[in-house]
Enzyme design. Structure first.
Site, PDB file in Angstrom:
ATOM      1  N   ASP A  83      -0.165   8.089   6.187  1.00 27.88           N
ATOM      2  CA  ASP A  83      -1.227   7.139   5.686  1.00 27.88           C
ATOM      3  C   ASP A  83      -2.866   7.963   5.362  1.00 27.88           C
ATOM      4  O   ASP A  83      -3.104   7.240   6.263  1.00 27.88           O
ATOM      5  CB  ASP A  83      -0.572   5.992   6.148  1.00 27.88           C
ATOM      6  CG  ASP A  83      -1.336   4.798   4.988  1.00 27.88           C
ATOM      7  OD1 ASP A  83      -1.984   5.269   4.303  1.00 27.88           O
ATOM      8  OD2 ASP A  83      -2.346   4.279   5.718  1.00 27.88           O
ATOM      9  N   ASP A 102       0.889  -1.400   0.100  1.00 31.71           N
ATOM     10  CA  ASP A 102      -0.395  -0.027  -0.073  1.00 31.71           C
ATOM     11  C   ASP A 102       0.770   1.346   0.274  1.00 31.71           C
ATOM     12  O   ASP A 102       1.721   0.932   0.717  1.00 31.71           O
ATOM     13  CB  ASP A 102      -0.666  -0.369   1.397  1.00 31.71           C
ATOM     14  CG  ASP A 102      -2.071   0.829   1.201  1.00 31.71           C
ATOM     15  OD1 ASP A 102      -1.312   2.727   1.202  1.00 31.71           O
ATOM     16  OD2 ASP A 102      -3.156   0.876   1.757  1.00 31.71           O
ATOM     17  N   HIS A 131      -2.553  -2.109  -3.030  1.00 40.42           N
ATOM     18  CA  HIS A 131      -3.855  -0.409  -2.723  1.00 40.42           C
ATOM     19  C   HIS A 131      -2.468   0.690  -3.153  1.00 40.42           C
ATOM     20  O   HIS A 131      -1.822   1.221  -2.579  1.00 40.42           O
ATOM     21  CB  HIS A 131      -3.738  -0.837  -0.902  1.00 40.42           C
ATOM     22  CG  HIS A 131      -3.959  -1.799  -0.688  1.00 40.42           C
ATOM     23  ND1 HIS A 131      -4.779  -1.926   0.725  1.00 40.42           N
ATOM     24  CD2 HIS A 131      -5.012  -2.652  -0.924  1.00 40.42           C
ATOM     25  CE1 HIS A 131      -5.270  -2.602   0.843  1.00 40.42           C
ATOM     26  NE2 HIS A 131      -5.743  -3.198  -0.507  1.00 40.42           N
ATOM     27  N   HIS A 154       2.321   3.077   2.972  1.00 34.51           N
ATOM     28  CA  HIS A 154       2.772   2.433   4.456  1.00 34.51           C
ATOM     29  C   HIS A 154       4.475   1.959   4.061  1.00 34.51           C
ATOM     30  O   HIS A 154       4.631   1.311   5.043  1.00 34.51           O
ATOM     31  CB  HIS A 154       2.536   0.982   4.296  1.00 34.51           C
ATOM     32  CG  HIS A 154       0.179   0.821   4.190  1.00 34.51           C
ATOM     33  ND1 HIS A 154      -0.206  -0.050   4.703  1.00 34.51           N
ATOM     34  CD2 HIS A 154      -0.540   1.829   4.845  1.00 34.51           C
ATOM     35  CE1 HIS A 154      -1.444   0.266   4.681  1.00 34.51           C
ATOM     36  NE2 HIS A 154      -1.246   1.542   5.171  1.00 34.51           N
TER      37      HIS A 154
HETATM   38  C1  RNT Z   1      -5.035   0.266   6.290  1.00 36.22           C
HETATM   39  C2  RNT Z   1      -4.687   0.148   5.466  1.00 36.22           C
HETATM   40  C3  RNT Z   1      -5.992  -1.504   5.529  1.00 36.22           C
HETATM   41  C4  RNT Z   1      -7.430  -0.513   4.828  1.00 36.22           C
HETATM   42  C5  RNT Z   1      -8.559  -1.017   4.902  1.00 36.22           C
HETATM   43  C6  RNT Z   1      -9.234  -0.862   5.229  1.00 36.22           C
HETATM   44  O1  RNT Z   1      -3.978   1.349   6.462  1.00 36.22           O
HETATM   45  O2  RNT Z   1      -4.271   0.320   3.935  1.00 36.22           O
HETATM   46  O3  RNT Z   1      -6.033  -1.753   4.225  1.00 36.22           O
HETATM   47  O4  RNT Z   1      -6.810   0.488   4.827  1.00 36.22           O
HETATM   48  O5  RNT Z   1      -8.526  -2.988   4.967  1.00 36.22           O
HETATM   49 ZN    ZN Z   2      -4.526  -1.340   2.591  1.00 33.79          ZN
END
Ligand code: RNT
Ligand code: ZN
Length: 418
Positions: free
Chosen positions: A293, A258, A285, A261
Site C-alpha cells: 500500500d 481503497d 480512495h 488495501h
Molecule cells: C491508510 C488509509 C487512509 C490514509 C489517509 C491519510 O492506509 O488509506 O485513508 O491514507 O487517511
Molecule cells: Zn485510503
C-alpha cells in the site's frame, strides 16, 4: 491544427462508433473529485510535530513541502488552477488551524478550528470532506485507538470521532454541500494475536458510540474504510474488509474501498459492481499500490481506467464518492497532485467515450472475438484530442503546458521554503 480542429475530427471518429463526445465532455465537467490535502505536506498536519504513524509511510524528501496552512492553501490553489473543473477538498482532523496560540487536542476539536478551511472553501465555491485522524498522536497506544483495551484511550478516540461528526456537519451546513466523513483506523498487530474477536468487538462498540450522537445523515455521509495490513501491523487488522462491509451494511453508513488495501491480485474494479448491487452509495480512495500500500501517484493505468469504467458504465457517477489517496514525498508535490487528479479525470473521460452499450451487447451475445478486437482498437482512438479539448474548454493548460507552471512555482515559491 488547433485543439478545436483536432476535437472536431475526433468527434467524427468517435461518432462512427456511436459515441457522443460532446456529452462525455459535459458529463466529466460535473464530476467532482475529492482531492486529499495530505499530498502537500506528506500527511503531517498542523497539530503535532511527531512522526507519521499508523503503519503508513510517506517516503522521500523532495524540497518545498508546505509547512503552514497558508503554504498548503497556496499549493492547493496552484493545483486547482491546473486541473479542469471544480472539485472538493478532503481534510484530515490533524489539519486543524489554531489561532493565537490556542490548542485543542483531538478529542476537543470544534468547528471553529476549521473556520479558515471553510472560508477557503467558500471563496472557491467548493465542498469539503473530512477524516478523523486516528494516527500520529501519543494516544495511539500499542498501535490501537478505537479498539484499545484501555478505556481511557478508547474513550479519547470515541470523543475524537464524535467531534469529527460535528465538524463534518458544520462543513455541510456552511457550504451547502454534503460532507463525506471517512473513518479509517490503523489498529492491528504485528504478530499473531491471541484474540481476534476482542479488538473487533471494541471497534464495533466504539463506532456505535460515535454514531449515536445526533447528526443529519443527508449532510454527513459517514464512510468506513477497510485495510488488509499496515507496516508493523502485518498479521492482523481490526478494520478488515469483512468487518467494514458488514458494519456499514448493518448501520446504514457507506463502505469505502481503497485500492491499496487488498491482496495484490484482488482488484477494486471487480468489487464495485457487487457493492453497487447492495448499496445506494459507495466510496473510493483511488491510489496506486506498488507491491504494497505504497500510495504512489495515480497514473492513467489499466486499473484506474477499469475503476472508472465500472463507475461510468453502471451509471453510478452519483452513487460513488470519489476521492484520491496518495502521498509521494520524492517528487514535486504540486506535480504529484496534478498528475493524479488529471489522470483520474482522464480515466473517467476514457470510460465516457467508450461504446459501453455496444460492448455490453457483444458480451451478451457471446461475441468475445469482436469484443476483444474492438476494445483493442478503441485504445488508440484519438482520445488525447478529446482530453485536450476538455482542458481548453475548462481554461486550464493543454497537454504538458501545466508543467511549466509547476516549474515556475517551484522556482518562485517552493524553492524559497528551505
Ligand atoms: C491508510 C488509509 C487512509 C490514509 C489517509 C491519510 O492506509 O488509506 O485513508 O491514507 O487517511
Ligand atoms: Zn485510503
Amino acid at each position: 491544427m488547433t485543439t478545436a480542429q483536432r476535437y472536431e475530427s475526433a468527434r467524427e471518429i468517435y461518432k462512427n462508433m456511436g459515441v457522443d463526445t460532446d456529452k462525455a465532455v459535459e458529463t466529466l465537467k460535473n464530476i467532482h473529485i475529492s482531492m486529499h490535502c495530505w499530498q502537500g505536506d506528506d500527511v503531517t498536519g498542523f497539530d503535532h510535530d511527531g512522526p507519521l504513524t499508523g503503519g503508513i509511510q510517506a517516503t522521500g524528501n523532495y524540497p518545498g513541502k508546505a509547512r503552514t496552512p497558508e503554504e498548503l492553501m497556496a499549493d492547493i490553489d496552484k493545483v486547482f488552477s491546473l486541473v479542469p473543473g471544480k472539485h472538493k477538498l478532503n481534510l484530515h482532523a490533524s489539519y486543524a488551524i489554531f489561532e493565537d496560540g490556542e490548542f485543542a487536542d483531538r478529542d476537543k476539536l470544534e468547528p471553529k478550528h476549521f473556520k479558515k478551511w471553510v472560508e477557503f472553501a467558500k471563496e472557491r465555491g467548493i465542498g469539503l470532506d473530512f477524516n478523523p485522524t486516528f494516527f500520529s498522536h501519543s494516544k495511539v497506544v500499542d498501535g490501537l485507538t478505537l479498539s484499545s483495551p484501555i478505556d481511557e484511550v478508547r474513550n479519547f478516540w470515541i470523543e475524537h470521532g464524535k467531534a469529527c461528526v460535528r465538524i463534518s456537519q458544520y462543513f455541510a451546513e456552511e457550504l451547502g454541500i454534503p460532507c463525506a466523513m471517512n473513518i479509517w483506523i490503523p489498529d492491528g498487530y504485528k504478530d499473531i494475536p491471541a484474540d481476534r474477536m476482542g479488538p473487533r468487538a471494541r471497534f464495533k462498540d466504539s463506532l456505535d458510540q460515535i454514531l449515536s450522537i445526533p447528526y443529519d445523515k443527508s449532510k454527513v455521509l459517514v464512510c468506513l474504510e477497510s485495510k488488509v495490513f499496515g507496516i508493523g501491523l502485518e498479521s492482523y487488522t481490526v478494520g478488515s474488509s469483512e468487518f467494514t462491509i458488514n458494519y456499514a451494511a448493518n448501520n446504514d453508513i457507506i463502505s469505502l474501498m481503497d485500492n491499496g488495501h487488498y491482496h495484490p491480485t484482488e482488484l477494486v474494479s471487480d468489487k464495485i459492481s457487487s457493492m453497487l448491487l447492495f448499496n445506494e452509495k459507495i466510496a473510493l480512495h483511488v491510489t496506486r499500490p506498488v507491491r504494497w500500500d505504497s500510495d504512489h501517484v495515480v497514473l492513467f493505468d489499466d486499473e484506474t481506467r477499469e475503476i472508472a469504467k465500472e463507475i461510468v458504465r453502471n451509471d453510478a457517477i452519483d452513487r460513488v464518492l470519489l476521492a484520491l489517496d496518495f502521498f509521494d514525498a520524492s517528487i514535486n508535490r504540486i506535480s504529484a497532485w496534478t498528475v493524479g487528479m488529471r489522470n483520474m479525470q482522464k480515466a473517467l473521460l476514457y470510460a465516457l467515450v467508450s461504446p459501453n452499450k455496444k460492448f455490453k451487447e457483444l458480451q451478451d451475445t457471446n461475441q468475445f472475438t469482436e469484443l476483444m478486437a474492438m476494445q483493442e482498437e478503441m485504445k488508440i482512438y484519438p482520445f488525447g484530442d478529446v482530453w485536450d479539448y476538455f482542458c481548453e474548454k475548462n481554461n486550464v493548460p493543454v497537454k504538458g503546458e501545466w508543467f511549466k507552471e509547476v516549474k515556475k512555482y517551484e522556482e518562485e515559491v517552493l524553492s524559497k521554503r528551505a
